[in-house]
Design a protein around this motif. Structure first.
Motif, PDB file in Angstrom:
ATOM      1  N   ASP A   1       6.178  -3.773 -14.689  1.00 50.55           N
ATOM      2  CA  ASP A   1       5.807  -4.296 -13.373  1.00 50.55           C
ATOM      3  C   ASP A   1       4.277  -4.369 -13.228  1.00 50.55           C
ATOM      4  O   ASP A   1       3.597  -3.347 -13.336  1.00 50.55           O
ATOM      5  CB  ASP A   1       6.388  -3.371 -12.292  1.00 50.55           C
ATOM      6  CG  ASP A   1       6.168  -3.930 -10.890  1.00 50.55           C
ATOM      7  OD1 ASP A   1       5.557  -5.010 -10.771  1.00 50.55           O
ATOM      8  OD2 ASP A   1       6.613  -3.277  -9.926  1.00 50.55           O
TER       9      ASP A   1
ATOM     10  N   GLY B   1       0.787  -1.237   0.000  1.00 55.18           N
ATOM     11  CA  GLY B   1       0.000   0.000   0.000  1.00 55.18           C
ATOM     12  C   GLY B   1       0.819   1.287   0.000  1.00 55.18           C
ATOM     13  O   GLY B   1       0.254   2.374  -0.106  1.00 55.18           O
TER      14      GLY B   1
ATOM     15  N   ARG C   1      -1.625  -0.031 -10.334  1.00 54.79           N
ATOM     16  CA  ARG C   1      -1.777   1.314  -9.736  1.00 54.79           C
ATOM     17  C   ARG C   1      -2.246   2.320 -10.795  1.00 54.79           C
ATOM     18  O   ARG C   1      -3.125   3.129 -10.543  1.00 54.79           O
ATOM     19  CB  ARG C   1      -0.451   1.808  -9.158  1.00 54.79           C
ATOM     20  CG  ARG C   1      -0.026   1.137  -7.873  1.00 54.79           C
ATOM     21  CD  ARG C   1      -0.636   1.818  -6.619  1.00 54.79           C
ATOM     22  NE  ARG C   1      -2.072   1.798  -6.605  1.00 54.79           N
ATOM     23  CZ  ARG C   1      -2.830   0.808  -6.120  1.00 54.79           C
ATOM     24  NH1 ARG C   1      -2.278  -0.257  -5.606  1.00 54.79           N
ATOM     25  NH2 ARG C   1      -4.138   0.885  -6.154  1.00 54.79           N
TER      26      ARG C   1
ATOM     27  N   LYS D   1       0.587   3.088  -3.374  1.00 52.20           N
ATOM     28  CA  LYS D   1      -0.732   3.700  -3.582  1.00 52.20           C
ATOM     29  C   LYS D   1      -0.764   5.093  -2.936  1.00 52.20           C
ATOM     30  O   LYS D   1      -1.181   6.068  -3.553  1.00 52.20           O
ATOM     31  CB  LYS D   1      -1.807   2.797  -2.967  1.00 52.20           C
ATOM     32  CG  LYS D   1      -3.198   3.308  -3.163  1.00 52.20           C
ATOM     33  CD  LYS D   1      -4.216   2.302  -2.688  1.00 52.20           C
ATOM     34  CE  LYS D   1      -5.585   2.762  -3.168  1.00 52.20           C
ATOM     35  NZ  LYS D   1      -6.636   2.429  -2.255  1.00 52.20           N
TER      36      LYS D   1
ATOM     37  N   SER E   1       6.942   0.914 -16.517  1.00 47.83           N
ATOM     38  CA  SER E   1       7.696  -0.335 -16.611  1.00 47.83           C
ATOM     39  C   SER E   1       6.703  -1.473 -16.863  1.00 47.83           C
ATOM     40  O   SER E   1       5.492  -1.256 -16.912  1.00 47.83           O
ATOM     41  CB  SER E   1       8.434  -0.588 -15.296  1.00 47.83           C
ATOM     42  OG  SER E   1       7.477  -0.879 -14.275  1.00 47.83           O
TER      43      SER E   1
HETATM   44  C1  COA Z   1       5.221   0.110  -8.688  1.00 46.50           C
HETATM   45  C2  COA Z   1       5.515   0.297  -7.218  1.00 46.50           C
HETATM   46  C3  COA Z   1       6.114   1.693  -6.988  1.00 46.50           C
HETATM   47  C4  COA Z   1       4.177   0.210  -6.447  1.00 46.50           C
HETATM   48  O1  COA Z   1       4.428   0.355  -5.069  1.00 46.50           O
HETATM   49  P1  COA Z   1       3.771  -0.708  -4.034  1.00 46.50           P
HETATM   50  O2  COA Z   1       4.014  -0.200  -2.663  1.00 46.50           O
HETATM   51  O3  COA Z   1       4.288  -2.056  -4.384  1.00 46.50           O
HETATM   52  O4  COA Z   1       2.231  -0.537  -4.462  1.00 46.50           O
HETATM   53  P2  COA Z   1       0.906  -0.904  -3.648  1.00 46.50           P
HETATM   54  O5  COA Z   1       1.217  -1.911  -2.609  1.00 46.50           O
HETATM   55  O6  COA Z   1       0.266   0.361  -3.195  1.00 46.50           O
HETATM   56  O7  COA Z   1       0.014  -1.486  -4.808  1.00 46.50           O
HETATM   57  C5  COA Z   1       0.363  -2.655  -5.479  1.00 46.50           C
HETATM   58  C6  COA Z   1      -0.887  -3.367  -5.961  1.00 46.50           C
HETATM   59  O8  COA Z   1      -0.507  -4.620  -6.554  1.00 46.50           O
HETATM   60  C7  COA Z   1      -1.158  -5.684  -5.837  1.00 46.50           C
HETATM   61  N1  COA Z   1      -0.203  -6.787  -5.792  1.00 46.50           N
HETATM   62  C8  COA Z   1       0.585  -7.187  -4.765  1.00 46.50           C
HETATM   63  N2  COA Z   1       1.319  -8.240  -5.125  1.00 46.50           N
HETATM   64  C9  COA Z   1       1.012  -8.505  -6.427  1.00 46.50           C
HETATM   65  C10 COA Z   1       1.458  -9.470  -7.378  1.00 46.50           C
HETATM   66  N3  COA Z   1       2.364 -10.386  -7.079  1.00 46.50           N
HETATM   67  N4  COA Z   1       0.921  -9.437  -8.621  1.00 46.50           N
HETATM   68  C11 COA Z   1       0.014  -8.496  -8.967  1.00 46.50           C
HETATM   69  N5  COA Z   1      -0.446  -7.551  -8.103  1.00 46.50           N
HETATM   70  C12 COA Z   1       0.050  -7.572  -6.860  1.00 46.50           C
HETATM   71  C13 COA Z   1      -1.483  -5.131  -4.485  1.00 46.50           C
HETATM   72  O9  COA Z   1      -2.548  -5.827  -3.893  1.00 46.50           O
HETATM   73  C14 COA Z   1      -1.846  -3.692  -4.836  1.00 46.50           C
HETATM   74  O10 COA Z   1      -3.141  -3.588  -5.447  1.00 46.50           O
HETATM   75  P3  COA Z   1      -4.456  -3.139  -4.611  1.00 46.50           P
HETATM   76  O11 COA Z   1      -4.109  -1.851  -3.932  1.00 46.50           O
HETATM   77  O12 COA Z   1      -5.495  -2.976  -5.667  1.00 46.50           O
HETATM   78  O13 COA Z   1      -4.706  -4.250  -3.640  1.00 46.50           O
HETATM   79  C15 COA Z   1       6.497  -0.777  -6.661  1.00 46.50           C
HETATM   80  O14 COA Z   1       5.901  -2.043  -6.729  1.00 46.50           O
HETATM   81  C16 COA Z   1       7.858  -0.792  -7.352  1.00 46.50           C
HETATM   82  O15 COA Z   1       8.792  -0.134  -6.884  1.00 46.50           O
HETATM   83  N6  COA Z   1       8.016  -1.526  -8.485  1.00 46.50           N
HETATM   84  C17 COA Z   1       9.313  -1.667  -9.163  1.00 46.50           C
HETATM   85  C18 COA Z   1       9.713  -0.364  -9.852  1.00 46.50           C
HETATM   86  C19 COA Z   1       8.685   0.068 -10.890  1.00 46.50           C
HETATM   87  O16 COA Z   1       8.349  -0.682 -11.790  1.00 46.50           O
HETATM   88  N7  COA Z   1       8.204   1.322 -10.764  1.00 46.50           N
HETATM   89  C20 COA Z   1       7.232   1.874 -11.685  1.00 46.50           C
HETATM   90  C21 COA Z   1       7.923   2.747 -12.653  1.00 46.50           C
HETATM   91  S1  COA Z   1       6.895   3.202 -14.010  1.00 46.50           S
END
Ligand code: COA
Length: 285
Positions: free
Chosen positions: A119, A93, A125, A96, A117
């Motif tokens: 991801d 979270g 999100r 988010k 990306s």
């Molecule tokens: C993208 C990123 C910033 C999001 O931050 P986060 O703290 O992980 O995000 P959140 O926890 O708020 O949200 C993730 C969502 O994915 C869901 N989720 C968790 N694990 C998951 C998985 N294995 N597969 C799919 N979805 C998943 C969560 O339930 C949540 O959705 P919801 O709020 O609808 O329940 C982070 O994951 C990250 O650093 N990713 C790698 C770098 C990247 O790609 N950044 C984006 C650049 S464009």
């Protein structure tokens, strides 16, 4: 986010992207960017803190930065420049909350753009925030110098061309890049094509990678892209992403130049169609 958070925030995004790119089972390498890339990230963050202080947010746990979102607002267009959460706290979270804070900086902007990306957590999100996910391609490889055409009408640009760049931007994507052009000028060279039939520009990295391209016609865009590719060096691979199906002109040039096409990530857009002809900057959009 404060200027004093910049170094820690850079480390967070380096770790987040390192974990995303690491192949399952691959040997662990240090989650650090090469010094020049880390330095670039930090200069970009300072630039955004100067121009968009309300768009830059960090999340902290026990006084340590664990997440970051950098966003910008240019003439009614909101964009996300960097976004990451440390791998051990992802999916809980934090992302988010960060994205909501960053999107708040775009209050009143209908239109939004993110170069995402691959991801799945990021895609989830962005869709939840109302963005349409346009699947994107990356073109990569060594340019086949034997096929480079002779390009005319393209000249070297300078700071004096920033108004022209903004006016092309407004026509192509509805908003100029404003101060971002100035930062881009410090790290890449600028190509300009300004003719009666159309105008455009392209920022090119030292290795020939096009970092941002906008033009009012495909003819102009094609000339600029070929000229950028001509700047690549023998034996040095280049790559550029954020290429959606609307940019078939660029896919065709990349393929003709011997580059390989890969599927990677999304261009996420809200209340706008994919700008074209246009190759977005990953970080200035
Ligand atoms: C993208 C990123 C910033 C999001 O931050 P986060 O703290 O992980 O995000 P959140 O926890 O708020 O949200 C993730 C969502 O994915 C869901 N989720 C968790 N694990 C998951 C998985 N294995 N597969 C799919 N979805 C998943 C969560 O339930 C949540 O959705 P919801 O709020 O609808 O329940 C982070 O994951 C990250 O650093 N990713 C790698 C770098 C990247 O790609 N950044 C984006 C650049 S464009």
């Amino acid at each position: 986010m404060r200027v004093s958070d910049v170094a820690a925030a850079e480390t967070v995004t380096a770790e987040a992207f390192h974990a995303l790119e690491a192949a399952p089972g691959a040997p662990r390498t240090p989650a650090r960017r090469p010094a020049t890339r880390a330095e670039r990230w930090q200069r970009r963050a300072e630039h955004l803190l100067r121009h968009d202080p309300g768009g830059c947010w960090v999340a902290e746990v026990d006084d340590h930065v664990v997440g970051v979102a950098l966003s910008l607002r240019r003439e009614g267009l909101w964009g996300l420049s960097s976004y990451g959460v440390v791998p051990r706290l992802q999916g809980a979270g934090i992302g988010k909350a960060l994205l909501e804070a960053a999107i708040g900086h775009g209050a009143g902007c209908l239109r939004g753009i993110i170069a995402s990306s691959h991801d799945p957590l990021a895609a989830r999100r962005y869709r939840a925030a109302g963005f349409t996910l346009h699947p994107a391609m990356r073109l990569a490889g060594e340019v086949d110098r034997a096929v480079l055409p002779v390009v005319d009408g393209v000249r070297e640009g300078s700071a004096g061309d920033v108004d022209l760049c903004d006016s092309v931007d407004r026509q192509v994507r509805g908003a100029g890049h404003g101060p971002d052009h100035e930062l881009l000028l410090t790290r890449s060279s600028l190509l300009v094509c300004d003719q009666l039939t159309g105008s455009g520009y392209c920022f090119v990295e030292a290795d020939g990678t096009p970092a941002l391209l906008a033009a009012t016609s495909q003819r102009v865009a094609s000339r600029l892209l070929w000229e950028a590719l001509a700047r690549s060096q023998d034996g040095v691979a280049i790559s550029f992403g954020g290429v959606t199906a609307e940019q078939e002109w660029a896919v065709d040039i990349g393929l003709a130049a011997g580059l390989a096409v890969h599927n990677e990530g999304y261009v996420c857009l809200r209340h706008m169609r994919p700008p074209a002809p246009y190759l977005p900057s990953a970080h200035f959009l």
